[in-house]
Design an enzyme around this catalytic site. Structure first.
Site, PDB file in Angstrom:
ATOM      1  N   GLU A   1      -5.724   8.124  -2.388  1.00  0.00           N
ATOM      2  CA  GLU A   1      -5.510   6.770  -1.894  1.00  0.00           C
ATOM      3  C   GLU A   1      -5.734   5.691  -2.959  1.00  0.00           C
ATOM      4  OE1 GLU A   1      -4.388   5.671   0.998  1.00  0.00           O
ATOM      5  OE2 GLU A   1      -4.209   7.653   1.922  1.00  0.00           O
TER       6      GLU A   1
ATOM      7  N   HIS B   1       0.837  -1.203   0.000  1.00  0.00           N
ATOM      8  CA  HIS B   1       0.000   0.000   0.000  1.00  0.00           C
ATOM      9  C   HIS B   1       0.869   1.250   0.000  1.00  0.00           C
ATOM     10  CE1 HIS B   1      -3.540   2.487   1.333  1.00  0.00           C
ATOM     11  NE2 HIS B   1      -2.554   3.232   1.815  1.00  0.00           N
ATOM     12  N   GLU B   2       1.810   1.322   0.931  1.00  0.00           N
ATOM     13  CA  GLU B   2       2.664   2.503   1.020  1.00  0.00           C
ATOM     14  C   GLU B   2       3.559   2.630  -0.209  1.00  0.00           C
ATOM     15  OE1 GLU B   2       2.028   4.695   3.069  1.00  0.00           O
ATOM     16  OE2 GLU B   2       0.867   3.597   4.559  1.00  0.00           O
TER      17      GLU B   2
ATOM     18  N   HIS C   1       1.850   4.576  -2.872  1.00  0.00           N
ATOM     19  CA  HIS C   1       2.017   6.026  -2.693  1.00  0.00           C
ATOM     20  C   HIS C   1       3.384   6.468  -3.201  1.00  0.00           C
ATOM     21  CE1 HIS C   1      -1.614   6.876  -0.572  1.00  0.00           C
ATOM     22  NE2 HIS C   1      -1.315   6.191   0.517  1.00  0.00           N
TER      23      HIS C   1
END
Length: 713
Positions: free
Chosen positions: A523, A494-495, A498
């Site tokens: 997101e 997930h990170e 980003h």
């Protein structure tokens, strides 16, 4: 005219700073082109993140001085009335220059083990905040579509900063902005400093395999006296102190069979820090006053208007629809958990309680799918997970992640790694710091900090982006014992989503770099990359047993996927409730103040299958209310968008270079320089969003099919 221009010119800095706190978390941090960091791994001694200023804590003061001086030079330049395009470019550099201090300070505050650095960073951040009451203007004909969008965005930001207000109101706006920043910090500090605890005797009430998370304690049994030292040591009773921070609390809820212990831990963990009840009330009041001074009915309207949704009414309509759709399936899941508890407890079971959910759902998943979390973790040693990130970059984008050395003084901790994202034809695309291990004083969650935003410096030179990816995994660097549970793997991916959004960004203006997008779009890339942590075709490329090297069995992955889906409706219902609570806290305020805890308790009863426990206040530890503030619904938007993109673009071949190229060229590289709706439609075509009452909502079809809430025709 000159004075008005000056007032406009720094407002962009102010608004960029205020947007620096994104949850799960995205910290947008940008650095000065004048004091560029050394990013080539040279042996020369430098300071934090490659800045010569930051060799010592006192360097933050000089960092502030230089940023203010350079901003003044740029404002004077703007006052000389250059061309319109040059005005926009200069204002973007003001933002770039000033925000380097705020955002480097934010990263330092959250990660540096030296208190002197942490305190100096905090002072620097506050000083820049106090400076940012001067503002300036922009106007005119623009040379490119992105420049036109930049100018329009700057104008919106100026007006949101109160530039149109008379001086006395503008002063109050600045006071409120500083107050909200201080309250936000106080909220976070309270969560860190007041974790709450409870003592459990005897220690045998806690499973031995989680004893290492707790503090051993002793007491002398009631009705006895110490006597001699030897007899006292033999008679004293051993116990354990549970510190109810999030990580420990989750472990207790998961593993402890003693219901009374779970109950006490749940109540304690949702009752501290009590001081945040007042902090949250003050924050909501300050944000509401700020919004009303800007001409909005509520802070929710203030936040949502520039986003895809465009109004709180559109958000609430979306959330109520989701709540209605999910309720029947969530109620079924609740009944299944209650029946399972009754089977296990017999006549002792009265009802299903909130402290039962994690314990019994974990047991049901394990029982139904023969899952052992320690066996799953054995296939995810951290070094192999990092290899998985490299596989994604290579397969999807034809690029490589290489380890690179750091200059002496560049790193804030010996555990930090540095990588470069390199393309064989395009060269280096950006740099990534990895700070993955838990340590005292570090930001406790997982986050992506952008240390430097990408932007075009000239026709031949591009300022490369730099990001820092933070996690808090247990263990020592390089140790074969550092194994991740699958939830941690999902968070890492997930990170990384980003991070890639920033690293692949190629915008002319740093104001649009990477995650500098509409809040309810930010997101989406990170949620999309979570899918890669679940797909066997991806996992088999890196998930290997830490001792045997065996590739993770496909059967095990299918069991993991089935276990994930068992209570999808319950989890979705919880996220809908959080988003509704967020909109309510920062929505239109009643004429007479109401007890927020009572309002949230009523919301929980209306929109979830679970009861509220009197005296508990989950909201006082829920930092997303501070960081997102009326924007938490963005996670649900992101999940819906990501589900559609995965199904239409990635699912057939998740490691396809064709799919990766589309993701990069049609979405990631544009950052915030294009409208999100335009990017989404260009990427997958029609069927990813819908227009609703002047705003935009995601098409929820793919997400609902994936969650088994509707039939997959």
């Amino acid at each position: 005219m000159s004075a008005l221009i000056r007032r406009y010119a720094a407002e962009i800095c102010h608004k960029r700073m205020l947007k620096s706190n994104y949850p799960k978390l995205i910290f947008t941090c940008y650095v000065s082109t004048r004091a560029s960091p050394q990013l080539n791994g040279a042996a020369a001694t430098t300071g934090l993140y490659g800045y010569d200023h930051l060799k010592t804590p006192k360097g933050f003061q000089r960092f502030v001085d230089d940023a203010i001086e350079r901003s003044g030079e740029l404002v004077n330049y703007i006052s000389s009335m250059p061309s319109s395009a040059e005005i926009v470019q200069a204002m973007d550099e003001i933002s770039n220059t000033v925000c380097c201090v705020v955002d480097s300070a934010e990263l330092c505050r959250n990660t540096h083990p030296d208190r002197e650095f942490v305190e100096a960073a905090g002072k620097a951040s506050m000083r820049i905040n106090e400076y940012l009451h001067v503002r300036a203007e922009k106007d005119g004909h623009l040379l490119t579509q992105e420049a036109h969008r930049a100018a329009n965005q700057l104008r919106i930001d100026f007006e949101k900063g109160g530039i149109h207000l008379p001086p006395e109101k503008l002063v109050r706006v600045n006071q409120l902005n500083l107050s909200t920043l201080q309250l936000s910090r106080e909220f976070g500090q309270n969560v860190t400093n007041d974790t709450g605890s409870l003592d459990i005797f005897p220690a045998s009430r806690i499973p031995r395999h989680i004893h290492h998370l707790l503090k051993p304690i002793h007491r002398f049994p009631a009705g006895t006296s110490p006597g001699s030292l030897g007899s006292w040591n033999n008679m004293k009773e051993k116990g354990l102190r549970i510190t109810t921070d999030h990580h420990t609390l989750v472990s207790v809820m998961h593993w402890v069979s003693d219901e009374e212990v779970r109950k006490m831990a749940y109540i304690q963990g949702n009752s501290v820090p009590l001081a945040n009840l007042e902090v949250l009330d003050k924050l909501a009041a300050a944000r509401h006053e700020l919004a009303q001074m800007m001409g909005y009915k509520s802070y929710a309207e203030f936040v949502v208007k520039p986003n895809l949704a465009s109004s709180p009414e559109v958000v609430m309509s979306f959330l109520h629809e989701m709540s209605k759709i999910v309720r029947p399936k969530a109620d079924e899941e609740f009944e299944a958990i209650r029946n399972f508890k009754r089977e296990k407890c017999g006549q002792k079971c009265i009802d299903l309680e909130p402290w039962d959910e994690t314990y019994y759902t974990a047991m049901m998943k394990s029982s139904a799918h023969n899952l052992d979390s320690s066996i799953v973790a054995s296939y995810f040693p951290l070094p192999q997970c990092i290899e998985g990130l490299k596989v994604l970059v290579s397969s999807l984008f034809g690029a490589m992640l290489h380890d690179v050395p750091m200059a002496p003084g560049e790193s804030w901790h010996p555990d930090v790694l540095k990588m470069t994202l390199h393309h064989p034809e395009e060269g280096d695309l950006g740099y990534l710091y990895l700070d993955l291990y838990s340590r005292k004083g570090k930001y406790p969650g997982c986050a992506n900090f952008a240390v430097k935003g990408g932007c075009r410096i000239s026709e031949t030179e591009y300022q490369l982006p730099v990001v820092a990816l933070l996690c808090n995994f247990s263990g020592s660097p390089g140790s074969s014992t550092v194994k991740l549970n699958h939830g941690d793997v999902e968070t890492l991916f997930h990170e990384f989503g980003h991070a890639l959004h920033s690293l692949f960004s190629r915008t002319d203006y740093q104001h649009f770099s990477g995650t500098r997008v509409a809040l309810d779009f930010a997101e989406m890339p990170s949620n999309l990359f979570e899918y890669y942590a679940w797909d066997y075709r991806v996992l088999r490329t890196f998930a290997k047993h830490y001792s045997t090297g065996e590739i993770i069995p496909e059967k095990l992955v299918k069991s993991m996927q089935s276990a994930r889906d068992m209570f999808a409706a319950t989890e979705l219902q919880r996220q809908v409730f959080y988003a509704l609570a967020d909109q309510t806290i920062f929505g239109e305020q009643p004429a007479s103040p109401n007890d927020m805890s009572s309002i949230l308790a009523e919301l929980k009863m209306q929109h979830t299958s679970w009861k509220h426990v009197e005296g508990t206040n989950w909201q006082i530890r829920f930092s997303h209310l501070v960081n997102y503030g009326a924007g938490y619904y963005s996670y649900l938007y992101a999940k819906c968008f990501a589900a559609t993109i995965w199904k239409k673009l990635c699912q057939e071949d998740p490691l396809s270079l064709t799919a990766g190229t589309a993701l990069r060229t049609k979405l990631l590289q544009h950052g915030g320089s294009k409208e999100p709706a335009e990017l989404l439609n260009d990427l997958v075509g029609e069927g990813i969003l819908k227009h609703c009452d002047g705003g935009i909502v995601p098409d929820i079809t793919c997400f609902l099919e994936e969650s088994r809430l509707v039939g997959d025709e």
